[in-house]
Design an enzyme around this catalytic site. Structure first.
Site, short mmCIF file in Angstrom:
data_model
loop_
_atom_site.label_atom_id
_atom_site.label_comp_id
_atom_site.label_asym_id
_atom_site.label_seq_id
_atom_site.Cartn_x
_atom_site.Cartn_y
_atom_site.Cartn_z
N ARG A 115 6.09 -34.30 8.93
CA ARG A 115 4.84 -34.11 9.67
C ARG A 115 4.17 -32.80 9.31
NH1 ARG A 115 8.87 -32.54 13.32
NH2 ARG A 115 8.41 -30.62 14.46
N HIS A 116 4.94 -31.84 8.84
CA HIS A 116 4.40 -30.54 8.46
C HIS A 116 3.58 -30.64 7.17
CE1 HIS A 116 6.88 -29.01 11.63
NE2 HIS A 116 7.95 -29.53 11.05
N ASP B 68 0.86 -1.17 0.00
CA ASP B 68 0.00 0.00 0.00
C ASP B 68 0.90 1.23 0.00
OD1 ASP B 68 0.95 0.18 2.62
OD2 ASP B 68 -1.02 0.05 3.55
N HIS B 69 0.34 2.39 0.20
CA HIS B 69 1.13 3.62 0.18
C HIS B 69 2.19 3.65 1.28
CE1 HIS B 69 -2.36 4.16 2.76
NE2 HIS B 69 -1.66 5.05 3.45
N CYS C 69 2.76 -3.48 4.19
CA CYS C 69 1.90 -2.37 4.59
C CYS C 69 2.44 -1.84 5.92
CB CYS C 69 0.43 -2.78 4.69
SG CYS C 69 0.03 -3.99 5.97
N GLY C 70 1.72 -0.96 6.58
CA GLY C 70 2.22 -0.37 7.81
C GLY C 70 2.65 -1.40 8.84
N THR C 71 1.78 -2.37 9.13
CA THR C 71 2.10 -3.41 10.11
C THR C 71 2.34 -4.78 9.49
OG1 THR C 71 -0.21 -4.04 10.42
CG2 THR C 71 0.67 -2.30 11.88
N HIS D 190 8.14 -24.83 8.54
CA HIS D 190 7.02 -25.59 9.08
C HIS D 190 5.69 -25.32 8.38
CE1 HIS D 190 8.95 -26.52 13.27
NE2 HIS D 190 9.70 -26.89 12.24
#
Length: 152
Positions: free
Chosen positions: A133-134, A8-9, A66-68, A99
């Site tokens: 197993r994953h 995003d911006h 993005c921001g977070t 995993h």
């Protein structure tokens, strides 16, 4: 490897750096936007573009910023075939590949420094899926996604 990227911006400047790093590492890169960081845009628009390309197998992996990183991750995981992971350090980025066989990496533009992002990208691009197993667990997720819900 063929990598789709988007932001995003708020993630635009970081995306530009990630794009350059991926090219330096020898990967083919397509940028789905945003085209600049000047105007506010909606992160789901870019998350869906990258996720559709990865989910359909047109591009092998994706990176969203993005921001977070959280919004991109939520949106990308709505697309069939996507296993997006919002990572914040070198351990989560490595484990997302080993995993979970994550095929989209979601990053924060606001909370991670340049050096850490570079390390994370390198680790994520070079870490293989452990399978074993994953693999069984990934297959369960894929079956659920395809509507084959287990009996409750």
């Amino acid at each position: 490897m063929k990598i789709a990227i988007g932001s995003d911006h708020r993630g635009f400047a970081v995306k530009q750096r990630v794009h350059s790093l991926l090219l330096q590492l020898g990967h083919e890169v397509i940028d789905f936007g945003a085209a600049n960081g000047d105007a506010s845009v909606d992160y789901p628009d870019y998350a869906f573009e990258v996720a559709n390309a990865v989910g359909k197998g047109v591009w092998e992996r994706g990176i969203l910023i993005c921001g977070t990183g959280i919004g991109m991750c939520i949106a990308a995981n709505k697309v069939s075939g996507v296993r997006a992971a919002c990572c914040h350090d070198i351990i989560t980025v490595e484990m997302s590949r080993r995993h979970n066989n994550a095929n989209i990496l979601c990053l924060s533009a606001d909370m991670l420094g340049e050096e850490l992002i570079d390390r994370m990208i390198r680790i994520w691009m070079n870490t293989d899926f452990d399978a074993g197993r994953h693999q069984r667990r990934i297959e369960k997720i894929s079956r659920f996604e395809a509507g084959q819900h287990p009996a409750s």
